[in-house]
Design a protein around this motif. Structure first.
Motif, PDB file in Angstrom:
ATOM      1  N   LYS A   1      -0.363   0.516  -2.914  1.00  0.00           N
ATOM      2  CA  LYS A   1      -1.683   0.636  -3.552  1.00  0.00           C
ATOM      3  C   LYS A   1      -1.674  -0.034  -4.922  1.00  0.00           C
ATOM      4  O   LYS A   1      -2.683  -0.579  -5.365  1.00  0.00           O
ATOM      5  CB  LYS A   1      -2.064   2.115  -3.727  1.00  0.00           C
ATOM      6  CG  LYS A   1      -2.176   2.883  -2.428  1.00  0.00           C
ATOM      7  CD  LYS A   1      -3.382   2.422  -1.629  1.00  0.00           C
ATOM      8  CE  LYS A   1      -3.521   3.200  -0.336  1.00  0.00           C
ATOM      9  NZ  LYS A   1      -4.560   2.619   0.528  1.00  0.00           N
TER      10      LYS A   1
ATOM     11  N   CYS B   1      -5.221  -0.712  -6.850  1.00  0.00           N
ATOM     12  CA  CYS B   1      -6.093   0.456  -6.995  1.00  0.00           C
ATOM     13  C   CYS B   1      -5.912   1.083  -8.379  1.00  0.00           C
ATOM     14  O   CYS B   1      -6.601   2.040  -8.721  1.00  0.00           O
ATOM     15  CB  CYS B   1      -5.763   1.512  -5.940  1.00  0.00           C
ATOM     16  SG  CYS B   1      -6.025   0.943  -4.255  1.00  0.00           S
TER      17      CYS B   1
ATOM     18  N   CYS C   1      -9.030  -0.288  -2.968  1.00  0.00           N
ATOM     19  CA  CYS C   1      -9.031  -0.320  -1.501  1.00  0.00           C
ATOM     20  C   CYS C   1     -10.163   0.539  -0.930  1.00  0.00           C
ATOM     21  O   CYS C   1     -10.699   0.257   0.127  1.00  0.00           O
ATOM     22  CB  CYS C   1      -7.670   0.129  -0.958  1.00  0.00           C
ATOM     23  SG  CYS C   1      -7.410   1.911  -1.009  1.00  0.00           S
ATOM     24  N   GLY C   2     -10.504   1.646  -1.669  1.00  0.00           N
ATOM     25  CA  GLY C   2     -11.631   2.476  -1.244  1.00  0.00           C
ATOM     26  C   GLY C   2     -11.422   3.212   0.064  1.00  0.00           C
ATOM     27  O   GLY C   2     -12.382   3.659   0.701  1.00  0.00           O
TER      28      GLY C   2
ATOM     29  N   CYS D   1      -6.696   7.166   0.313  1.00  0.00           N
ATOM     30  CA  CYS D   1      -5.964   6.579  -0.820  1.00  0.00           C
ATOM     31  C   CYS D   1      -5.833   7.609  -1.947  1.00  0.00           C
ATOM     32  O   CYS D   1      -6.837   8.072  -2.484  1.00  0.00           O
ATOM     33  CB  CYS D   1      -6.680   5.326  -1.343  1.00  0.00           C
ATOM     34  SG  CYS D   1      -5.873   4.652  -2.813  1.00  0.00           S
TER      35      CYS D   1
ATOM     36  N   CYS E   1      -7.694   6.007  -5.159  1.00  0.00           N
ATOM     37  CA  CYS E   1      -9.151   5.810  -5.100  1.00  0.00           C
ATOM     38  C   CYS E   1      -9.900   7.126  -4.885  1.00  0.00           C
ATOM     39  O   CYS E   1     -10.954   7.344  -5.478  1.00  0.00           O
ATOM     40  CB  CYS E   1      -9.513   4.826  -3.993  1.00  0.00           C
ATOM     41  SG  CYS E   1      -9.013   3.130  -4.385  1.00  0.00           S
TER      42      CYS E   1
HETATM   43 ZN   LIG Z   1      -7.117   2.696  -3.212  1.00  0.00          ZN
END
Ligand SMILES: [Zn+2]
Length: 321
Positions: A65, A78, A90-91, A95, A98
Motif C-alpha cells: 500500500k 495510500c 487505492c480506495g 485497505c 484508506c
Molecule cells: Zn489504500
C-alpha cells in the motif's frame, strides 16, 4: 448498546526535541518557530500533523500500500495526499490505510476518515531548576484533565491563587527557580492527591515526572514555556562543495525533550459506512489498531520536522493494541 463512536485520550512524551514548524516568517530572534495555538500562544501539536504522520506510518506496515506499482516503474501510495490526478489512494474496502484515514479517488469519490484527531496540548513541560529538572503544569492543564474525565474533581489539590505569581510543588519548600525566574513556593503539597497521581500513572505518565511537578498559574505557564523552548542553531550545507553555504546559518525552536502532551482521538464505527455499495464489516477496534500501529512508529521515525537532525522521536504512553 453500541455507540457510533469511541473517544480515547492519548498521552505522549517527546524523546527528542520536537519541531512542528509554523511556516510563517516572523520578525524575532528565531528563524523557524513552532506552530502555536492562537488563543493561548502556547506551542501545539496540530491534528493535521498527527493524522498525516500516523497515516504515513500505518502505511509503512503495508509495503504493497505504501508503494503500489501501478504500471511497470510507476508507483502510487495510500500514505499521503491523493496526488494531482487523484489516483494515488487505492480506495479498496479492505485497505487498512484508506479505510482508516479516508481517501479520494478522482474529484467526486471521497471517503471520510474514520478517525478524528484533536490538536495536542502541552500538559507537563520540563524546566531546569536549582533542584534539577522539574515539570510545570498549569491550573488550566489540571482542570482540563477533570473536564476530560481523566481525573475526578476531588483528585485535584490546588492551593495557589490564580491571580498571584507563586507556585505549589513537593520539590522544595522556600523558593525555586524555573529557568531564570525565582518564585515563592506557597505549598509543598502535591497538586494531585495520591489517587490523582495514580490515575495519571495509568495513562503512562512517569513517576519521576509526577514527583517533580510544579503547579503554576496559567499566565506564568505561558511565560515559562515560551522562555524555555529549545533553540538550536544549524547551518545549511551546500551539496556541491560539502561545506557550509554562505549566509546559511539559521536557528529553529523546538518543544524540549520529556515534554508530555495529550490529545483526543475519536474512532467512528465502520459499520455505519459503505464502500462500493457494501457495508464495512470491521469494528472500531480495527481502526484503532491501525492508528496505534502508526503512533507506535513515532518512537523511531519521529514527529514533525528536522527528524534527520535528531529531532522528533515521540513515545506514546498508553497504546493498547
Ligand atoms: Zn489504500
Amino acid at each position: 448498546m453500541t455507540t457510533p463512536y469511541v473517544a480515547k485520550w492519548y498521552f505522549a512524551m517527546a524523546l527528542d526535541p520536537i519541531h512542528i514548524g509554523s511556516h510563517t516568517k516572523e520578525l524575532g530572534i528565531v528563524d523557524n518557530t513552532v506552530v502555536r495555538d492562537p488563543n493561548t500562544n502556547l506551542p501545539k501539536f496540530p491534528a493535521t500533523t498527527l493524522a498525516g504522520t500516523c497515516r504515513s506510518y500505518t502505511a509503512m506496515y503495508f509495503p504493497e500500500k505504501f508503494l503500489r506499482e501501478t504500471k511497470p516503474g510507476k508507483f502510487a501510495s495510500c500514505a499521503g495526499k491523493t496526488g494531482e490526478e487523484h489516483t494515488d489512494h487505492c480506495g479498496q474496502a479492505d485497505c487498512p490505510v484508506c479505510v482508516t484515514y479516508g481517501f479520494t479517488q478522482d474529484e467526486k469519490i471521497g471517503f471520510t476518515s474514520l478517525v478524528q484527531f484533536m490538536d495536542g496540548q502541552i500538559l507537563f513541560f520540563p524546566v531546569h531548576s536549582m533542584n534539577g529538572p522539574v515539570w510545570v503544569v498549569s491550573l488550566n492543564g489540571l482542570n482540563s484533565l477533570v473536564n476530560a474525565n481523566i481525573l475526578q474533581p476531588d483528585q485535584l489539590h490546588i492551593q495557589i491563587n490564580p491571580e498571584r505569581n507563586h507556585i505549589q510543588t513537593p520539590v522544595r519548600n522556600d523558593k525555586i527557580n524555573l529557568g531564570w525566574i525565582l518564585l515563592n513556593v506557597t505549598s509543598t503539597d502535591h497538586p494531585l492527591t495520591p489517587s490523582g497521581q495514580a490515575a495519571l500513572k495509568e495513562y503512562g505518565v512517569p513517576d519521576e515526572l509526577l514527583s517533580h511537578t510544579v503547579l503554576v498559574t496559567d499566565k506564568l505557564f505561558g511565560h515559562v514555556v515560551n522562555n524555555n523552548m529549545e533553540i538550536r542553531t544549524s547551518v545549511a550545507i551546500d551539496p556541491h562543495i560539502g561545506a557550509a553555504k554562505k549566509g546559511a546559518l539559521f536557528n529553529y525552536e523546538a518543544v524540549p525533550r520529556t515534554t508530555i502532551f495529550y490529545f483526543q482521538a475519536i474512532y467512528k464505527d465502520p459499520r455505519n459506512f459503505e464502500i462500493g455499495g457494501k457495508r464495512l464489516e470491521y469494528d472500531y477496534q480495527w481502526i484503532q489498531k491501525n492508528v496505534e500501529q502508526g503512533m507506535r512508529a513515532t518512537e523511531y521515525l519521529g514527529l514533525g520536522g528536522m527528524t534527520s537532525r535528531g529531532m522528533g522521536r515521540t513515545l506514546f504512553l498508553n497504546l493498547e493494541s
